[in-house]
Enzyme design. Structure first.
Site, PDB file in Angstrom:
ATOM      1  CD  GLU A  96      -7.279 -17.799  17.080  1.00  0.00           C
ATOM      2  OE1 GLU A  96      -6.829 -18.355  16.008  1.00  0.00           O
ATOM      3  OE2 GLU A  96      -8.675 -17.638  16.694  1.00  0.00           O
ATOM      4  CG  ASP A  97      -6.099 -18.937  12.489  1.00  0.00           C
ATOM      5  OD1 ASP A  97      -6.411 -18.266  13.393  1.00  0.00           O
ATOM      6  OD2 ASP A  97      -6.255 -20.584  12.102  1.00  0.00           O
ATOM      7  CG  ASP A 100     -12.606 -11.931   9.633  1.00  0.00           C
ATOM      8  OD1 ASP A 100     -12.353 -10.710   9.340  1.00  0.00           O
ATOM      9  OD2 ASP A 100     -13.865 -12.954   8.896  1.00  0.00           O
ATOM     10  CE  LYS A 128     -10.459 -11.969   7.208  1.00  0.00           C
ATOM     11  NZ  LYS A 128     -10.694 -13.200   6.447  1.00  0.00           N
ATOM     12  CG  PHE A 149     -12.054 -17.435   3.257  1.00  0.00           C
ATOM     13  CD1 PHE A 149     -12.245 -17.068   4.385  1.00  0.00           C
ATOM     14  CD2 PHE A 149     -11.628 -19.202   3.562  1.00  0.00           C
ATOM     15  CE1 PHE A 149     -12.506 -17.759   5.332  1.00  0.00           C
ATOM     16  CE2 PHE A 149     -11.453 -19.359   4.359  1.00  0.00           C
ATOM     17  CZ  PHE A 149     -12.165 -19.624   5.169  1.00  0.00           C
TER      18      PHE A 149
HETATM   19  P1  IMP Z   1     -12.728 -14.077  14.220  1.00  0.00           P
HETATM   20  O1  IMP Z   1     -13.913 -14.726  15.252  1.00  0.00           O
HETATM   21  O2  IMP Z   1     -14.207 -13.672  13.042  1.00  0.00           O
HETATM   22  O3  IMP Z   1     -11.955 -13.151  13.971  1.00  0.00           O
HETATM   23  O4  IMP Z   1     -12.774 -15.653  13.282  1.00  0.00           O
HETATM   24  C1  IMP Z   1     -11.389 -16.484  14.203  1.00  0.00           C
HETATM   25  C2  IMP Z   1     -11.771 -17.829  13.648  1.00  0.00           C
HETATM   26  O5  IMP Z   1     -11.673 -17.520  12.198  1.00  0.00           O
HETATM   27  C3  IMP Z   1      -9.754 -17.686  13.044  1.00  0.00           C
HETATM   28  O6  IMP Z   1      -9.789 -18.696  14.136  1.00  0.00           O
HETATM   29  C4  IMP Z   1     -10.193 -18.581  11.832  1.00  0.00           C
HETATM   30  O7  IMP Z   1     -10.163 -20.105  12.707  1.00  0.00           O
HETATM   31  C5  IMP Z   1     -11.587 -18.165  11.282  1.00  0.00           C
HETATM   32  N1  IMP Z   1     -11.032 -17.484  10.401  1.00  0.00           N
HETATM   33  C6  IMP Z   1     -11.490 -16.133   9.835  1.00  0.00           C
HETATM   34  N2  IMP Z   1     -10.819 -15.070   9.030  1.00  0.00           N
HETATM   35  C7  IMP Z   1      -9.960 -16.614   8.092  1.00  0.00           C
HETATM   36  C8  IMP Z   1      -9.690 -16.862   6.620  1.00  0.00           C
HETATM   37  O8  IMP Z   1      -9.034 -15.530   6.487  1.00  0.00           O
HETATM   38  N3  IMP Z   1      -9.526 -17.982   6.361  1.00  0.00           N
HETATM   39  C9  IMP Z   1      -9.457 -18.679   7.881  1.00  0.00           C
HETATM   40  N4  IMP Z   1      -9.812 -19.089   8.686  1.00  0.00           N
HETATM   41  C10 IMP Z   1      -9.944 -17.703   8.759  1.00  0.00           C
HETATM   42 MG    MG Z   2      -8.996 -20.029  13.968  1.00  0.00          MG
END
Ligand code: IMP
Ligand code: MG
Length: 172
Positions: A96-97, A100, A128, A149
């Protein structure tokens, strides 16, 4: 245009990716591992990571979407592209990149378990913590970044900025 505040330089990314690849190569030595990149954001990271590995791997991609959200996940995650390799009985490492809220990864791990994988671990370039909502653990963490972000190195805002070679905090 929003400002871009530098967060990770190209050099820092390079060192981080190389360190992760070393750990992964060590831990999966003599095992057949399938790396599953989460589209779209992880494609740059995955491409660099595999070129630092010293073990043979197979690569596939999956795509998730989270709906009704702006700059963060909000609970409704769905699969928009399935894995194509048969991963039943295999060791899978999700790439994963950024993690969050953790909701996307949680959903993905549950999904991979239904495909009867032997094991599943997660590698993320950025962990993060600001909005974490699930108790999932990221097994291989590149960098912990508390908040912001982030864009660049695959990470987007409204599909822009993915091409930047470093990571920035987008100042709205
Ligand atoms: P989560 O489900 O909230 O953990 O987020 C997962 C996805 O949201 C990541 O794989 C990203 O594609 C996107 N994402 C979350 N935070 C960021 C950010 O700071 N910048 C860009 N994309 C984000
Ligand atoms: Mg992603």
């Amino acid at each position: 245009m929003p400002d871009l505040k530098p967060v990770l330089s190209q050099e820092e990314i390079e060192t981080t990716v190389s360190d992760l690849a070393q750990q992964i190569s060590h831990d999966y030595k003599d095992r057949e591992v399938i790396l599953v990149g989460v589209l779209k954001g992880a494609f740059v990271f995955l491409a660099d990571l595999i070129r630092h590995l010293t073990i043979p791997v197979k690569i596939d991609f999956i795509r998730l979407a989270s709906y009704g959200c702006n700059t963060s996940s909000c609970g409704t995650v769905c699969l928009t592209k399935e894995i194509e390799i048969d991963i039943g009985g295999k060791d899978v490492l999700v790439v994963e990149d950024i993690v969050d809220t953790g909701l996307s990864i949680k959903f993905l791990i549950e999904h991979l378990k239904t495909l009867k994988v032997r094991s599943v671990r997660v590698c993320a370039l950025i962990d993060k913590h600001e909005r974490r909502q699930s108790d999932i653990a990221v097994d291989y963490v590149g960098r912990v970044i508390e908040k912001g972000f982030l864009v660049g190195y695959g990470l987007d805002y409204a599909e822009g900025y993915r091409h930047l070679p470093a990571v920035y905090d987008l100042q709205f």
